[in-house]
Enzyme design. Structure first.
Site, PDB file in Angstrom:
ATOM      1  N   ASN A  64       0.573  -1.246   0.162  1.00  0.00           N
ATOM      2  CA  ASN A  64       0.036   0.139   0.003  1.00  0.00           C
ATOM      3  C   ASN A  64       0.850   1.375   0.114  1.00  0.00           C
ATOM      4  O   ASN A  64       2.157   1.320   0.302  1.00  0.00           O
ATOM      5  CB  ASN A  64      -0.920   0.109   1.192  1.00  0.00           C
ATOM      6  CG  ASN A  64      -2.133  -0.901   1.115  1.00  0.00           C
ATOM      7  OD1 ASN A  64      -2.845  -1.134   0.144  1.00  0.00           O
ATOM      8  ND2 ASN A  64      -2.238  -1.702   2.210  1.00  0.00           N
ATOM      9  N   CYS A  73      -5.632  -7.347  -3.907  1.00  0.00           N
ATOM     10  CA  CYS A  73      -6.042  -6.131  -4.567  1.00  0.00           C
ATOM     11  C   CYS A  73      -6.777  -6.355  -5.607  1.00  0.00           C
ATOM     12  O   CYS A  73      -6.137  -6.958  -6.615  1.00  0.00           O
ATOM     13  CB  CYS A  73      -4.754  -5.205  -4.807  1.00  0.00           C
ATOM     14  SG  CYS A  73      -5.153  -3.677  -5.542  1.00  0.00           S
ATOM     15  N   HIS A 168     -13.048  -6.086   5.167  1.00  0.00           N
ATOM     16  CA  HIS A 168     -13.817  -4.977   4.764  1.00  0.00           C
ATOM     17  C   HIS A 168     -14.932  -4.752   5.907  1.00  0.00           C
ATOM     18  O   HIS A 168     -15.514  -5.766   6.134  1.00  0.00           O
ATOM     19  CB  HIS A 168     -14.385  -5.022   3.476  1.00  0.00           C
ATOM     20  CG  HIS A 168     -13.394  -5.214   2.342  1.00  0.00           C
ATOM     21  ND1 HIS A 168     -13.088  -4.120   1.673  1.00  0.00           N
ATOM     22  CD2 HIS A 168     -12.555  -6.295   1.933  1.00  0.00           C
ATOM     23  CE1 HIS A 168     -12.121  -4.346   0.667  1.00  0.00           C
ATOM     24  NE2 HIS A 168     -11.837  -5.338   0.818  1.00  0.00           N
ATOM     25  N   GLU A 217      -9.641   3.185   2.113  1.00  0.00           N
ATOM     26  CA  GLU A 217      -8.837   1.897   2.153  1.00  0.00           C
ATOM     27  C   GLU A 217      -7.753   1.976   3.191  1.00  0.00           C
ATOM     28  O   GLU A 217      -7.096   3.047   3.498  1.00  0.00           O
ATOM     29  CB  GLU A 217      -8.105   1.775   0.732  1.00  0.00           C
ATOM     30  CG  GLU A 217      -8.924   1.498  -0.171  1.00  0.00           C
ATOM     31  CD  GLU A 217      -8.245   0.756  -1.493  1.00  0.00           C
ATOM     32  OE1 GLU A 217      -7.019   0.416  -1.238  1.00  0.00           O
ATOM     33  OE2 GLU A 217      -8.481   1.002  -2.904  1.00  0.00           O
ATOM     34  N   ARG A 218      -7.532   1.014   3.676  1.00  0.00           N
ATOM     35  CA  ARG A 218      -6.386   0.596   4.702  1.00  0.00           C
ATOM     36  C   ARG A 218      -5.376   0.822   4.063  1.00  0.00           C
ATOM     37  O   ARG A 218      -5.104   0.328   2.979  1.00  0.00           O
ATOM     38  CB  ARG A 218      -6.500  -1.086   4.965  1.00  0.00           C
ATOM     39  CG  ARG A 218      -5.571  -1.306   6.167  1.00  0.00           C
ATOM     40  CD  ARG A 218      -5.724  -2.764   6.459  1.00  0.00           C
ATOM     41  NE  ARG A 218      -5.557  -3.749   5.284  1.00  0.00           N
ATOM     42  CZ  ARG A 218      -5.426  -5.054   5.416  1.00  0.00           C
ATOM     43  NH1 ARG A 218      -5.651  -5.433   6.689  1.00  0.00           N
ATOM     44  NH2 ARG A 218      -5.117  -5.731   4.476  1.00  0.00           N
ATOM     45  N   CYS A 226     -12.134   0.306  -5.402  1.00  0.00           N
ATOM     46  CA  CYS A 226     -11.520  -0.859  -4.814  1.00  0.00           C
ATOM     47  C   CYS A 226     -12.223  -1.920  -5.062  1.00  0.00           C
ATOM     48  O   CYS A 226     -13.551  -2.081  -4.912  1.00  0.00           O
ATOM     49  CB  CYS A 226     -11.565  -0.323  -3.171  1.00  0.00           C
ATOM     50  SG  CYS A 226     -11.054  -2.038  -2.263  1.00  0.00           S
ATOM     51  N   GLY A 229     -13.172  -4.307  -2.368  1.00  0.00           N
ATOM     52  CA  GLY A 229     -14.103  -3.497  -1.611  1.00  0.00           C
ATOM     53  C   GLY A 229     -15.588  -3.753  -2.233  1.00  0.00           C
ATOM     54  O   GLY A 229     -16.568  -3.880  -1.746  1.00  0.00           O
TER      55      GLY A 229
HETATM   56  N1  LIG Z   1      -5.777  -1.212   0.740  1.00  0.00           N
HETATM   57  C1  LIG Z   1      -6.307  -2.500   0.638  1.00  0.00           C
HETATM   58  C2  LIG Z   1      -5.407  -3.386  -0.469  1.00  0.00           C
HETATM   59  C3  LIG Z   1      -5.862  -2.720  -1.674  1.00  0.00           C
HETATM   60  C4  LIG Z   1      -7.262  -2.932  -2.289  1.00  0.00           C
HETATM   61  C5  LIG Z   1      -7.576  -2.429  -3.823  1.00  0.00           C
HETATM   62  N2  LIG Z   1      -7.576  -1.150  -4.065  1.00  0.00           N
HETATM   63  C6  LIG Z   1      -8.470  -3.274  -4.695  1.00  0.00           C
HETATM   64  O1  LIG Z   1      -8.845  -2.809  -5.572  1.00  0.00           O
HETATM   65  O2  LIG Z   1      -9.039  -4.469  -4.028  1.00  0.00           O
HETATM   66  C7  LIG Z   1      -5.870  -3.162   2.159  1.00  0.00           C
HETATM   67  O3  LIG Z   1      -4.992  -2.771   2.815  1.00  0.00           O
HETATM   68  O4  LIG Z   1      -6.453  -4.269   2.071  1.00  0.00           O
END
Ligand SMILES: N[C@@H](CCC[C@H](N)C(=O)O)C(=O)O
Length: 282
Positions: A64, A73, A168, A217-218, A226, A229
């Site tokens: 990240n 991701c 999530h 986002e984390r 996402c 997500g």
């Molecule tokens: N920030 C997320 C990882 C990235 C997710 C991504 N943007 C997606 O498209 O799924 C995490 O820390 O879980």
């Protein structure tokens, strides 16, 4: 060092050809610098295309923009499929669409398919629904977390938690535009009930087959899209009885098409992935 910059609906990544070694060629600290939008290349994360493991074609790892390493991701793996297509074409082994890659991730085997129309469909695997799998202390370990009250910033939200390999927390609201994401997002992400932090989605159900989503986002903050997500949110919508098993999820960067198959319990995501530019970083 050469890199390629891709995005999936504005969720943007630096892609690195890491096929010659099993560990990422740059450190998490360097990834933070590369992701900086003022002093670096600018991205939501750095993705490494590594050699396959356990019979898979390749391995994907990602940092990240804060240097943390998530398990998966969704937008990133569509970008990685397009990146691999370019690398293999340069090697004289151009894949013919439809072509499916078997990619090892920290969330297990994930399979993106390059479609003839340029879109990428990803078999994202099954969702994980138990509190211990998220992980969260919001419910007993073996219970699902569906519409459970959670107090954040002095307000009580009914949240549903779903893991797509990464965690999530989903809240259904009347109007996603009214959510103060920049201030509320970090408070969800770092809430004590989420020991590994959390990605946070707010969902407005326009129709049972059309959802609007905004995300914090984390490890990356507000992003334009996402993929994991969107998948988690569709699953949450089904668990709450507010949406169909297949729906378009409209994100600030554009739409994704998501289906949670009743036949095999797996989630399928279809969307674009585009090359933005290539470059060299000292
Ligand atoms: N920030 C997320 C990882 C990235 C997710 C991504 N943007 C997606 O498209 O799924 C995490 O820390 O879980």
């Amino acid at each position: 060092m050469e890199f390629s910059k891709y995005h999936g609906l504005g969720n943007d990544f630096v892609l690195v050809d890491n096929r010659h070694q099993v560990e990422p060629v740059i450190s998490p600290e360097m990834a933070v610098q590369w992701c900086d939008r003022h002093f670096g290349i600018g991205a939501d994360g750095v993705i490494f295309a590594l050699p396959g493991q356990g019979g898979t074609d390749y391995t994907m790892r990602i940092y990240n923009s804060d240097g943390s390493e998530p398990e998966m991701c969704g937008n990133g793996i569509r970008c990685m499929a397009k990146f691999l297509e370019t690398l293999e074409t340069a090697d004289g082994k151009a894949p013919q669409a439809p072509h499916t890659y078997r990619i090892h991730t920290l969330a297990g085997l994930i399979s993106p398919t390059l479609q003839p129309d340029g879109q990428v469909t990803v078999d994202m695997g099954p969702p994980y629904l138990l509190a211990r799998e998220i992980p969260t202390t919001l419910a007993a370990a073996e219970d699902k977390v569906v519409a459970v009250p959670l107090t954040v910033a002095g307000q009580t939200w009914d949240v549903t938690c779903v893991s797509m390999g990464n965690p999530h927390c989903i809240t259904f609201v009347e109007d996603v535009a009214a959510i103060a994401l920049e201030s509320i997002g970090p408070q969800f992400e770092h809430h004590e009930v989420f020991p590994q932090r959390i990605n946070t989605e707010f969902i407005q159900v326009v129709r049972p087959d059309y959802l609007k989503m905004r995300v914090w986002e984390r490890g990356a903050g507000v992003t334009l899209a996402c993929g994991t997500g969107a998948c988690a949110s569709l699953v949450a919508g089904v668990l709450n009885g507010v949406c169909d098993r297949a729906a378009t999820v409209e994100l600030p960067g554009g739409p994704l098409y998501i289906e949670w198959s009743a036949a095999d319990n797996r989630v399928y995501m279809t969307g674009p992935a585009e090359l933005a530019f290539r470059g060299t970083r000292a």
